[in-house]
Motif scaffolding. Structure first.
Motif, PDB file in Angstrom:
ATOM      1  N   GLY A   9       0.676  -1.183  -0.090  1.00 28.02           N
ATOM      2  CA  GLY A   9      -0.191   0.130  -0.030  1.00 28.02           C
ATOM      3  C   GLY A   9       0.347   1.340   0.160  1.00 28.02           C
ATOM      4  N   LYS A  10       2.046   1.339  -0.433  1.00 30.32           N
ATOM      5  CA  LYS A  10       2.779   2.921  -0.471  1.00 30.32           C
ATOM      6  C   LYS A  10       2.685   2.932  -1.336  1.00 30.32           C
ATOM      7  CE  LYS A  10       6.478   1.559   4.064  1.00 30.32           C
ATOM      8  NZ  LYS A  10       7.518   1.696   3.881  1.00 30.32           N
ATOM      9  N   GLN A  80      10.963  16.256   4.637  1.00 32.85           N
ATOM     10  CA  GLN A  80      10.375  16.175   5.369  1.00 32.85           C
ATOM     11  C   GLN A  80       8.907  14.491   5.422  1.00 32.85           C
ATOM     12  OE1 GLN A  80      12.698  14.315   8.213  1.00 32.85           O
ATOM     13  NE2 GLN A  80      11.446  13.051   9.092  1.00 32.85           N
ATOM     14  N   ARG A  81       8.479  15.532   5.521  1.00 36.11           N
ATOM     15  CA  ARG A  81       6.801  15.705   6.155  1.00 36.11           C
ATOM     16  C   ARG A  81       6.571  14.828   4.423  1.00 36.11           C
ATOM     17  NH1 ARG A  81       3.435  19.473   9.052  1.00 36.11           N
ATOM     18  NH2 ARG A  81       2.023  18.069   8.449  1.00 36.11           N
ATOM     19  N   THR A  82       7.205  15.167   3.691  1.00 35.21           N
ATOM     20  CA  THR A  82       6.298  14.036   2.004  1.00 35.21           C
ATOM     21  C   THR A  82       6.541  12.385   2.108  1.00 35.21           C
ATOM     22  OG1 THR A  82       6.008  16.514   0.735  1.00 35.21           O
ATOM     23  CG2 THR A  82       6.433  14.113  -0.415  1.00 35.21           C
ATOM     24  N   GLY A  83       8.387  12.714   3.069  1.00 41.26           N
ATOM     25  CA  GLY A  83       9.248  11.109   3.205  1.00 41.26           C
ATOM     26  C   GLY A  83       7.797  10.827   4.271  1.00 41.26           C
ATOM     27  N   GLN A  84       7.397  11.285   5.312  1.00 35.46           N
ATOM     28  CA  GLN A  84       6.546  11.085   6.136  1.00 35.46           C
ATOM     29  C   GLN A  84       5.312  10.240   5.352  1.00 35.46           C
ATOM     30  OE1 GLN A  84       6.327  14.102   9.636  1.00 35.46           O
ATOM     31  NE2 GLN A  84       8.702  13.072  10.239  1.00 35.46           N
ATOM     32  N   ASP A  85       4.615  11.395   4.073  1.00 35.01           N
ATOM     33  CA  ASP A  85       3.550  10.775   3.857  1.00 35.01           C
ATOM     34  C   ASP A  85       3.201   9.714   3.201  1.00 35.01           C
ATOM     35  OD1 ASP A  85       2.546  12.888   5.218  1.00 35.01           O
ATOM     36  OD2 ASP A  85       1.763  13.968   2.939  1.00 35.01           O
ATOM     37  N   LEU A  86       4.511   9.284   2.874  1.00 31.63           N
ATOM     38  CA  LEU A  86       4.799   8.920   1.394  1.00 31.63           C
ATOM     39  C   LEU A  86       5.094   7.293   2.222  1.00 31.63           C
ATOM     40  CD1 LEU A  86       6.543  10.325  -1.383  1.00 31.63           C
ATOM     41  CD2 LEU A  86       4.432   8.886  -1.388  1.00 31.63           C
ATOM     42  N   GLY A  87       5.954   7.324   3.535  1.00 27.68           N
ATOM     43  CA  GLY A  87       6.682   6.078   3.816  1.00 27.68           C
ATOM     44  C   GLY A  87       7.801   5.626   3.622  1.00 27.68           C
ATOM     45  N   PHE A 141      21.060   9.540   6.252  1.00 30.98           N
ATOM     46  CA  PHE A 141      20.906  10.366   6.821  1.00 30.98           C
ATOM     47  C   PHE A 141      19.583  10.630   5.989  1.00 30.98           C
ATOM     48  CE2 PHE A 141      24.848  13.099   6.766  1.00 30.98           C
ATOM     49  CZ  PHE A 141      24.838  12.829   8.515  1.00 30.98           C
ATOM     50  N   ASP A 142      17.990   9.999   7.168  1.00 32.78           N
ATOM     51  CA  ASP A 142      17.181   9.484   6.248  1.00 32.78           C
ATOM     52  C   ASP A 142      16.040  10.709   6.389  1.00 32.78           C
ATOM     53  OD1 ASP A 142      17.921   6.662   5.836  1.00 32.78           O
ATOM     54  OD2 ASP A 142      17.946   6.266   7.154  1.00 32.78           O
ATOM     55  N   ASN A 143      16.098  11.493   7.380  1.00 35.26           N
ATOM     56  CA  ASN A 143      15.319  12.507   7.257  1.00 35.26           C
ATOM     57  C   ASN A 143      15.393  13.674   6.227  1.00 35.26           C
ATOM     58  OD1 ASN A 143      17.842  14.293   7.730  1.00 35.26           O
ATOM     59  ND2 ASN A 143      17.275  14.049   9.757  1.00 35.26           N
ATOM     60  N   GLY A 144      14.544  14.818   5.891  1.00 36.56           N
ATOM     61  CA  GLY A 144      14.671  15.419   5.068  1.00 36.56           C
ATOM     62  C   GLY A 144      15.975  16.395   4.817  1.00 36.56           C
ATOM     63  N   PHE A 145      16.722  16.899   6.107  1.00 42.08           N
ATOM     64  CA  PHE A 145      17.959  17.223   5.758  1.00 42.08           C
ATOM     65  C   PHE A 145      19.206  15.950   5.154  1.00 42.08           C
ATOM     66  CE2 PHE A 145      22.346  16.788   7.663  1.00 42.08           C
ATOM     67  CZ  PHE A 145      22.987  18.150   7.796  1.00 42.08           C
ATOM     68  N   GLY A 146      18.643  14.799   5.457  1.00 37.37           N
ATOM     69  CA  GLY A 146      19.033  14.209   4.672  1.00 37.37           C
ATOM     70  C   GLY A 146      19.534  13.797   2.924  1.00 37.37           C
ATOM     71  N   VAL A 147      17.381  14.165   2.980  1.00 41.35           N
ATOM     72  CA  VAL A 147      17.732  14.047   1.307  1.00 41.35           C
ATOM     73  C   VAL A 147      17.761  15.280   0.325  1.00 41.35           C
ATOM     74  CG1 VAL A 147      15.511  14.742  -0.335  1.00 41.35           C
ATOM     75  CG2 VAL A 147      14.928  12.948   1.365  1.00 41.35           C
ATOM     76  N   MET A 148      18.106  16.572   1.457  1.00 40.28           N
ATOM     77  CA  MET A 148      18.875  17.455   0.785  1.00 40.28           C
ATOM     78  C   MET A 148      20.260  17.674   0.311  1.00 40.28           C
ATOM     79  SD  MET A 148      16.392  19.357   0.004  1.00 40.28           S
ATOM     80  CE  MET A 148      16.805  21.427  -0.086  1.00 40.28           C
ATOM     81  N   TRP A 149      20.425  17.455   2.489  1.00 41.19           N
ATOM     82  CA  TRP A 149      22.608  17.018   1.887  1.00 41.19           C
ATOM     83  C   TRP A 149      23.268  16.905   1.254  1.00 41.19           C
ATOM     84  CZ3 TRP A 149      26.100  20.469   3.772  1.00 41.19           C
ATOM     85  CH2 TRP A 149      26.942  20.066   4.106  1.00 41.19           C
TER      86      TRP A 149
END
Length: 172
Positions: A9-10, A80-87, A141-149
């Motif tokens: 369901g992801k 970060q928020r979008t990653g949480q929404d997507l899982g 780095f699995d959060n929004g910071f990691g996505v950007m960094w």
């Protein structure tokens, strides 16, 4: 067309309607360019180049620096928020990171068509290949910071390549 999901369901391929349902998703997916296939990261870089050409290139260095800092911080939050929404912490469709990192490259590169094309190719190469330490940051780095960094580090590699090309006289 709706979002495509896996057996758990992801969401694998979010729809444009899903992206536009929340403002942070619109940012993380660079106004929806992250749903384009193939190569959503490349589409994010193209989006960044277009925004640069139409808006950012006309700003002062101080204003561009401020836009970069604010866009990076907003990108950390939105991804970060979008990653949480997507899982999924770093979904391929989240391409705001490419746009912001490419603005950094364009800001410090010569303002010619040839130089910008070289910057685009170098940035995409380093973002895709992920030489050390980019891959290290991408995996740890699995959060929004990691996505950007990790894209900022890819931008630094691209800028190093640009500096070499300028120094060798290939680009002016």
């Amino acid at each position: 067309m709706g979002s495509k999901t896996d057996v758990d369901g992801k969401i694998i391929y979010p729809s444009l309607a899903w992206v536009y349902a929340k403002p942070w998703r619109v940012i993380a997916f660079s106004l929806g360019t992250g749903v384009l296939r193939p190569g959503p990261g490349t589409w994010g870089t193209v989006f960044g180049w277009l925004v640069w050409a139409l808006l950012l290139t006309h700003l002062s260095d101080l204003a561009v620096g401020a836009v970069l800092v604010v866009s990076y911080i907003v990108g950390c939050w939105a991804c970060q928020r979008t990653g949480q929404d997507l899982g999924v912490s770093d979904h391929g469709g989240m391409n705001w990171d490419e746009a912001v990192a490419f603005w950094f490259v364009l800001w410090l590169s010569p303002d010619t068509w040839l130089a910008q094309t070289a910057a685009f190719l170098l940035f995409r190469f380093f973002d895709i290949v992920k030489p050390p330490p980019i891959r290290y940051f991408d995996q740890r780095f699995d959060n929004g910071f990691g996505v950007m960094w990790d894209d900022i580090v890819a931008a630094a590699y691209a800028l190093l390549g640009m500096a070499v090309l300028v120094r060798l006289g290939v680009l002016t």
